[in-house]
Design a protein around this motif. Structure first.
Motif, PDB file in Angstrom:
ATOM      1  N   VAL A   1      -2.901  -3.480   4.038  1.00  0.00           N
ATOM      2  CA  VAL A   1      -2.941  -3.351   2.584  1.00  0.00           C
ATOM      3  C   VAL A   1      -3.475  -4.661   2.001  1.00  0.00           C
ATOM      4  O   VAL A   1      -2.764  -5.674   2.003  1.00  0.00           O
ATOM      5  CB  VAL A   1      -1.552  -3.047   1.994  1.00  0.00           C
ATOM      6  N   PRO A   2      -4.722  -4.665   1.532  1.00  0.00           N
ATOM      7  CA  PRO A   2      -5.236  -5.857   0.858  1.00  0.00           C
ATOM      8  C   PRO A   2      -4.548  -6.037  -0.495  1.00  0.00           C
ATOM      9  O   PRO A   2      -4.446  -5.093  -1.277  1.00  0.00           O
ATOM     10  CB  PRO A   2      -6.729  -5.553   0.661  1.00  0.00           C
ATOM     11  N   ILE A   3      -4.054  -7.226  -0.735  1.00  0.00           N
ATOM     12  CA  ILE A   3      -3.438  -7.573  -2.012  1.00  0.00           C
ATOM     13  C   ILE A   3      -4.471  -8.395  -2.770  1.00  0.00           C
ATOM     14  O   ILE A   3      -4.916  -9.439  -2.296  1.00  0.00           O
ATOM     15  CB  ILE A   3      -2.130  -8.377  -1.803  1.00  0.00           C
ATOM     16  N   VAL A   4      -4.863  -7.875  -3.927  1.00  0.00           N
ATOM     17  CA  VAL A   4      -5.975  -8.455  -4.671  1.00  0.00           C
ATOM     18  C   VAL A   4      -5.426  -9.185  -5.905  1.00  0.00           C
ATOM     19  O   VAL A   4      -4.556  -8.658  -6.598  1.00  0.00           O
ATOM     20  CB  VAL A   4      -6.967  -7.346  -5.095  1.00  0.00           C
TER      21      VAL A   4
ATOM     22  N   ALA B   1      -4.771  -7.563  -9.814  1.00  0.00           N
ATOM     23  CA  ALA B   1      -4.994  -6.116  -9.728  1.00  0.00           C
ATOM     24  C   ALA B   1      -3.659  -5.434  -9.465  1.00  0.00           C
ATOM     25  O   ALA B   1      -2.818  -5.971  -8.749  1.00  0.00           O
ATOM     26  CB  ALA B   1      -5.979  -5.795  -8.605  1.00  0.00           C
ATOM     27  N   PRO B   2      -3.478  -4.248 -10.013  1.00  0.00           N
ATOM     28  CA  PRO B   2      -2.225  -3.526  -9.750  1.00  0.00           C
ATOM     29  C   PRO B   2      -2.239  -2.931  -8.344  1.00  0.00           C
ATOM     30  O   PRO B   2      -3.015  -2.044  -8.045  1.00  0.00           O
ATOM     31  CB  PRO B   2      -2.234  -2.426 -10.815  1.00  0.00           C
ATOM     32  N   ASP B   3      -1.386  -3.452  -7.473  1.00  0.00           N
ATOM     33  CA  ASP B   3      -1.352  -3.019  -6.081  1.00  0.00           C
ATOM     34  C   ASP B   3      -0.249  -2.011  -5.808  1.00  0.00           C
ATOM     35  O   ASP B   3      -0.109  -1.547  -4.685  1.00  0.00           O
ATOM     36  CB  ASP B   3      -1.131  -4.227  -5.157  1.00  0.00           C
ATOM     37  N   GLN B   4       0.544  -1.666  -6.817  1.00  0.00           N
ATOM     38  CA  GLN B   4       1.743  -0.885  -6.575  1.00  0.00           C
ATOM     39  C   GLN B   4       1.455   0.480  -5.956  1.00  0.00           C
ATOM     40  O   GLN B   4       2.169   0.917  -5.054  1.00  0.00           O
ATOM     41  CB  GLN B   4       2.555  -0.719  -7.862  1.00  0.00           C
ATOM     42  N   ASP B   5       0.420   1.179  -6.409  1.00  0.00           N
ATOM     43  CA  ASP B   5       0.110   2.494  -5.835  1.00  0.00           C
ATOM     44  C   ASP B   5      -0.220   2.381  -4.347  1.00  0.00           C
ATOM     45  O   ASP B   5       0.251   3.177  -3.539  1.00  0.00           O
ATOM     46  CB  ASP B   5      -1.049   3.166  -6.574  1.00  0.00           C
ATOM     47  N   ALA B   6      -1.032   1.395  -3.991  1.00  0.00           N
ATOM     48  CA  ALA B   6      -1.381   1.207  -2.580  1.00  0.00           C
ATOM     49  C   ALA B   6      -0.142   0.839  -1.768  1.00  0.00           C
ATOM     50  O   ALA B   6       0.039   1.331  -0.646  1.00  0.00           O
ATOM     51  CB  ALA B   6      -2.459   0.129  -2.441  1.00  0.00           C
ATOM     52  N   LEU B   7       0.713   0.010  -2.321  1.00  0.00           N
ATOM     53  CA  LEU B   7       1.947  -0.361  -1.621  1.00  0.00           C
ATOM     54  C   LEU B   7       2.869   0.843  -1.445  1.00  0.00           C
ATOM     55  O   LEU B   7       3.475   1.011  -0.385  1.00  0.00           O
ATOM     56  CB  LEU B   7       2.673  -1.474  -2.375  1.00  0.00           C
ATOM     57  N   ASP B   8       2.974   1.689  -2.475  1.00  0.00           N
ATOM     58  CA  ASP B   8       3.817   2.876  -2.376  1.00  0.00           C
ATOM     59  C   ASP B   8       3.323   3.828  -1.292  1.00  0.00           C
ATOM     60  O   ASP B   8       4.106   4.334  -0.487  1.00  0.00           O
ATOM     61  CB  ASP B   8       3.872   3.623  -3.720  1.00  0.00           C
ATOM     62  N   VAL B   9       2.019   4.063  -1.260  1.00  0.00           N
ATOM     63  CA  VAL B   9       1.447   4.961  -0.247  1.00  0.00           C
ATOM     64  C   VAL B   9       1.611   4.362   1.143  1.00  0.00           C
ATOM     65  O   VAL B   9       1.998   5.057   2.088  1.00  0.00           O
ATOM     66  CB  VAL B   9      -0.041   5.264  -0.559  1.00  0.00           C
ATOM     67  N   ALA B  10       1.343   3.068   1.277  1.00  0.00           N
ATOM     68  CA  ALA B  10       1.497   2.417   2.583  1.00  0.00           C
ATOM     69  C   ALA B  10       2.951   2.470   3.041  1.00  0.00           C
ATOM     70  O   ALA B  10       3.226   2.719   4.226  1.00  0.00           O
ATOM     71  CB  ALA B  10       1.016   0.971   2.511  1.00  0.00           C
TER      72      ALA B  10
ATOM     73  N   MET C   1      -8.253   4.429   2.973  1.00  0.00           N
ATOM     74  CA  MET C   1      -7.729   5.292   1.923  1.00  0.00           C
ATOM     75  C   MET C   1      -7.844   4.533   0.613  1.00  0.00           C
ATOM     76  O   MET C   1      -7.231   3.485   0.435  1.00  0.00           O
ATOM     77  CB  MET C   1      -6.263   5.665   2.194  1.00  0.00           C
ATOM     78  N   LEU C   2      -8.660   5.096  -0.290  1.00  0.00           N
ATOM     79  CA  LEU C   2      -8.854   4.458  -1.600  1.00  0.00           C
ATOM     80  C   LEU C   2      -8.046   5.202  -2.645  1.00  0.00           C
ATOM     81  O   LEU C   2      -8.106   6.434  -2.727  1.00  0.00           O
ATOM     82  CB  LEU C   2     -10.341   4.476  -1.971  1.00  0.00           C
ATOM     83  N   LEU C   3      -7.326   4.464  -3.451  1.00  0.00           N
ATOM     84  CA  LEU C   3      -6.486   5.038  -4.494  1.00  0.00           C
ATOM     85  C   LEU C   3      -6.998   4.617  -5.855  1.00  0.00           C
ATOM     86  O   LEU C   3      -7.297   3.455  -6.071  1.00  0.00           O
ATOM     87  CB  LEU C   3      -5.042   4.571  -4.315  1.00  0.00           C
ATOM     88  N   LYS C   4      -7.106   5.559  -6.758  1.00  0.00           N
ATOM     89  CA  LYS C   4      -7.542   5.252  -8.130  1.00  0.00           C
ATOM     90  C   LYS C   4      -6.378   5.324  -9.050  1.00  0.00           C
ATOM     91  O   LYS C   4      -5.441   6.024  -8.868  1.00  0.00           O
ATOM     92  CB  LYS C   4      -8.607   6.236  -8.578  1.00  0.00           C
TER      93      LYS C   4
END
Length: 143
Positions: free
Chosen positions: A8-11, A14-23, A140-143
């Motif tokens: 999970v790249p943390i940018v 940028a809001p990373d919460q969706d990517a963190l939740d899915v991961a 996996m890209l999340l919008k």
């Protein structure tokens, strides 16, 4: 497919919460280990008069980034999941792609920038597009 290692790249900014939740959900389902990677973008050394000044810049930035990654890792640790915060200096897209290839990453989970339909050429320069184009593993890209 069974995922064993998620990245999970943390940018910055940028809001990373969706990517963190899915991961997190995928890590729970697959008992996968997760790496949270933060890339400190390399600064031109010519922008600093002395190497010590550049080293101090990176050291200060790394302290703040490490705190953020520790905070983001807590959820995984509390659930008994293997999580590793990783900080790397370099060019962001290159570091993510190289890391995923050398560290046996099965899936990269990251946020995707929304495309500006008035400037479609900018899509080619966004981080998520670069990573998805050059990565050797699924993204996996999340919008």
């Amino acid at each position: 497919m069974k995922y064993q290692h998620l990245l999970v790249p943390i940018v910055p900014n940028a809001p990373d919460q969706d990517a963190l939740d899915v991961a997190f959900d995928l890590a729970m389902q697959h008992s996968a280990r997760t790496t949270l990677i933060y890339v400190i973008e390399a600064v031109e050394e010519a922008a600093y008069d002395e190497e010590d000044e550049l080293d101090a810049f990176y050291a200060d930035l790394e302290v703040n980034v490490r705190r953020r990654l520790q905070s983001l890792s807590q959820r995984f640790e509390n659930a008994g999941l293997a999580v590793r915060p990783e900080i790397v200096v370099g060019r962001t897209a290159q570091v993510i792609v190289r890391y995923s290839a050398t560290e046996s990453v099965d899936l990269i989970v990251m946020r995707s920038e929304r495309a500006d339909l008035n400037q479609p050429e900018k899509v080619l320069t966004c981080l998520s597009h670069q990573v998805s184009m050059f990565s050797q593993c699924p993204v996996m890209l999340l919008k």
